[in-house]
Scaffold this motif. Structure first.
Motif, short mmCIF file in Angstrom:
data_model
loop_
_atom_site.label_atom_id
_atom_site.label_comp_id
_atom_site.label_asym_id
_atom_site.label_seq_id
_atom_site.Cartn_x
_atom_site.Cartn_y
_atom_site.Cartn_z
N VAL A 1 -0.71 17.75 -6.59
CA VAL A 1 -1.77 17.45 -5.63
C VAL A 1 -2.98 18.35 -5.86
O VAL A 1 -4.13 17.90 -5.86
CB VAL A 1 -1.23 17.60 -4.20
N HIS A 2 -2.74 19.64 -6.07
CA HIS A 2 -3.83 20.58 -6.30
C HIS A 2 -4.65 20.18 -7.53
O HIS A 2 -5.88 20.30 -7.55
CB HIS A 2 -3.29 22.00 -6.49
N GLU A 3 -3.97 19.71 -8.57
CA GLU A 3 -4.64 19.45 -9.84
C GLU A 3 -5.28 18.06 -9.91
O GLU A 3 -6.33 17.90 -10.55
CB GLU A 3 -3.64 19.61 -11.00
N HIS A 4 -4.68 17.06 -9.27
CA HIS A 4 -5.10 15.68 -9.55
C HIS A 4 -5.63 14.89 -8.36
O HIS A 4 -6.28 13.85 -8.56
CB HIS A 4 -3.92 14.90 -10.15
N ALA A 5 -5.35 15.31 -7.13
CA ALA A 5 -5.69 14.47 -5.98
C ALA A 5 -7.20 14.30 -5.81
O ALA A 5 -7.70 13.17 -5.66
CB ALA A 5 -5.07 15.03 -4.70
N ALA A 6 -7.94 15.40 -5.79
CA ALA A 6 -9.39 15.30 -5.54
C ALA A 6 -10.11 14.48 -6.62
O ALA A 6 -10.92 13.60 -6.28
CB ALA A 6 -10.00 16.70 -5.43
N PRO A 7 -9.85 14.70 -7.91
CA PRO A 7 -10.52 13.86 -8.91
C PRO A 7 -10.19 12.38 -8.76
O PRO A 7 -11.06 11.52 -9.00
CB PRO A 7 -10.00 14.40 -10.25
N LEU A 8 -8.97 12.07 -8.35
CA LEU A 8 -8.61 10.66 -8.20
C LEU A 8 -9.30 10.04 -6.98
O LEU A 8 -9.75 8.89 -7.04
CB LEU A 8 -7.09 10.50 -8.08
N SER B 1 3.22 15.50 -11.70
CA SER B 1 2.95 14.06 -11.68
C SER B 1 2.55 13.63 -10.27
O SER B 1 3.24 13.91 -9.29
CB SER B 1 4.18 13.29 -12.13
N LEU B 2 1.42 12.91 -10.17
CA LEU B 2 0.92 12.42 -8.89
C LEU B 2 1.21 10.93 -8.76
O LEU B 2 1.05 10.17 -9.71
CB LEU B 2 -0.59 12.65 -8.80
N GLY B 3 1.65 10.52 -7.56
CA GLY B 3 1.86 9.12 -7.27
C GLY B 3 0.83 8.62 -6.27
O GLY B 3 0.34 9.39 -5.44
N ASP C 1 6.69 -3.14 0.91
CA ASP C 1 5.35 -3.50 1.38
C ASP C 1 4.26 -2.66 0.71
O ASP C 1 3.09 -2.76 1.11
CB ASP C 1 5.26 -3.32 2.90
N ARG C 2 4.61 -1.85 -0.25
CA ARG C 2 3.64 -0.95 -0.88
C ARG C 2 3.48 -1.29 -2.36
O ARG C 2 4.38 -1.85 -3.00
CB ARG C 2 4.10 0.51 -0.78
N ASN C 3 2.34 -0.89 -2.91
CA ASN C 3 2.13 -0.89 -4.36
C ASN C 3 2.02 0.55 -4.82
O ASN C 3 1.35 1.36 -4.16
CB ASN C 3 0.85 -1.65 -4.74
N CYS C 4 2.68 0.85 -5.90
CA CYS C 4 2.76 2.23 -6.36
C CYS C 4 2.22 2.37 -7.78
O CYS C 4 2.51 1.55 -8.66
CB CYS C 4 4.21 2.72 -6.33
N LEU C 5 1.41 3.41 -7.99
CA LEU C 5 1.04 3.86 -9.32
C LEU C 5 1.66 5.23 -9.52
O LEU C 5 1.53 6.10 -8.65
CB LEU C 5 -0.48 3.96 -9.47
N SER C 6 2.32 5.42 -10.63
CA SER C 6 3.06 6.66 -10.87
C SER C 6 2.56 7.37 -12.12
O SER C 6 1.83 6.80 -12.93
CB SER C 6 4.55 6.34 -11.02
N ASN C 7 2.94 8.64 -12.22
CA ASN C 7 2.65 9.45 -13.41
C ASN C 7 1.15 9.57 -13.68
O ASN C 7 0.68 9.44 -14.81
CB ASN C 7 3.36 8.87 -14.64
N ILE C 8 0.39 9.85 -12.63
CA ILE C 8 -1.05 10.10 -12.79
C ILE C 8 -1.21 11.58 -13.10
O ILE C 8 -1.03 12.44 -12.23
CB ILE C 8 -1.82 9.73 -11.50
#
Length: 273
Positions: free
Chosen positions: A127-134, A189-191, A207-214
């Protein structure tokens, strides 16, 4: 066969051009060779380091300020789940799916189309590394008319906490960005989980769509993940649903991996008599 010959055979297997070529295409531990009846020291140490990184990812504390600083002035709101500490969070997944009652009462209501929930999950490092840029990459692709709520920074949170958040805020869709369970090849890894019209206690994983390994550069890039999320959101608004009824139309089969040239086989090691 003597120990000396076994060591030579193991070294020869480890250095085969085939294994060197294949390792460029995967993080799986393949063709490691052996030292006697065990792994070579180098590979054993790499395995121990990966295990330590996975444990650290699970237990390292979440720092919402790290994410907020990367959102360049976007409004954020901090919340907690009903799990009061990390041990409770790990032992009681159900509490990680529910908002703290006091924090729920302080969430800003509104007529929102979308809310991002950044949740620590099982890897605060991801989360620290990838959440904000995404978040930045995704919002840049949205239609200007999409009403985006303040970003929610959630501690001790599971995916379903996003249902509680969206319902309390009056948001039509929620995207939960969460640290995925670390493995022995990836601790960062961010989901991303997209849900349309979530309802606490009623919405299921179907009921969800998931993207994994971001996690660029070894996983999905921010640009690719953001493009998929934006496209899925557009279709979700048209169809009024997410999950098994909504397909990622950007998916295409990956190209086949090149078959490595094995070259000449290494000479047989001399046998002791």
């Amino acid at each position: 066969m003597t120990d000396s010959v076994e060591r030579q055979l193991a070294a020869a297997a480890d250095d085969l051009p085939m294994w060197s070529a294949l390792r460029r295409h995967t993080q799986a531990r393949i063709g490691l060779g052996r030292a006697g009846s065990a792994l070579p020291t180098r590979h054993r140490l790499e395995l121990q380091a990966a295990h330590a990184a996975a444990r650290d990812a699970v237990h390292s504390p979440f720092d919402p300020e790290v994410v907020a600083a990367g959102l360049t002035g976007e409004p954020t709101v901090r919340v907690r789940s009903a799990a009061g500490d990390r041990l409770t969070y790990l032992q009681r997944p159900d509490l990680g799916r529910r908002l703290d009652d006091i924090d729920r009462a302080h969430l800003p209501g509104g007529d929102w189309d979308l809310v991002f929930v950044v949740a620590d999950g099982l890897s605060s490092r991801a989360v620290h590394e990838h959440a904000a840029p995404l978040v930045r990459a995704t919002t840049a692709l949205l239609d200007p008319g999409v009403r985006v709520a303040p970003v929610i920074l959630a501690e001790q949170a599971r995916v379903a906490l996003g249902d509680d958040v969206a319902h309390a805020m009056g948001a039509t869709m929620v995207v939960v960005l969460i640290g995925e369970r670390p493995g022995m090849s990836a601790a960062d890894s961010l989901g991303a989980y997209l849900t349309y019209a979530p309802r606490p206690g009623t919405t299921t994983d179907a009921d969800r769509n998931c993207l994994s390994n971001i996690r660029p550069p070894l996983g999905l890039s921010y640009e690719t993940a953001a493009g998929k999320l934006a496209a899925l959101m557009g279709r979700a608004r048209e169809l009024g649903l997410t999950g098994v009824g909504l397909k990622d139309e950007l998916d295409s089969p990956p190209p086949p991996l090149p078959v490595p040239s094995l070259g000449a086989a290494p000479p047989d090691p001399p046998l002791s008599r």
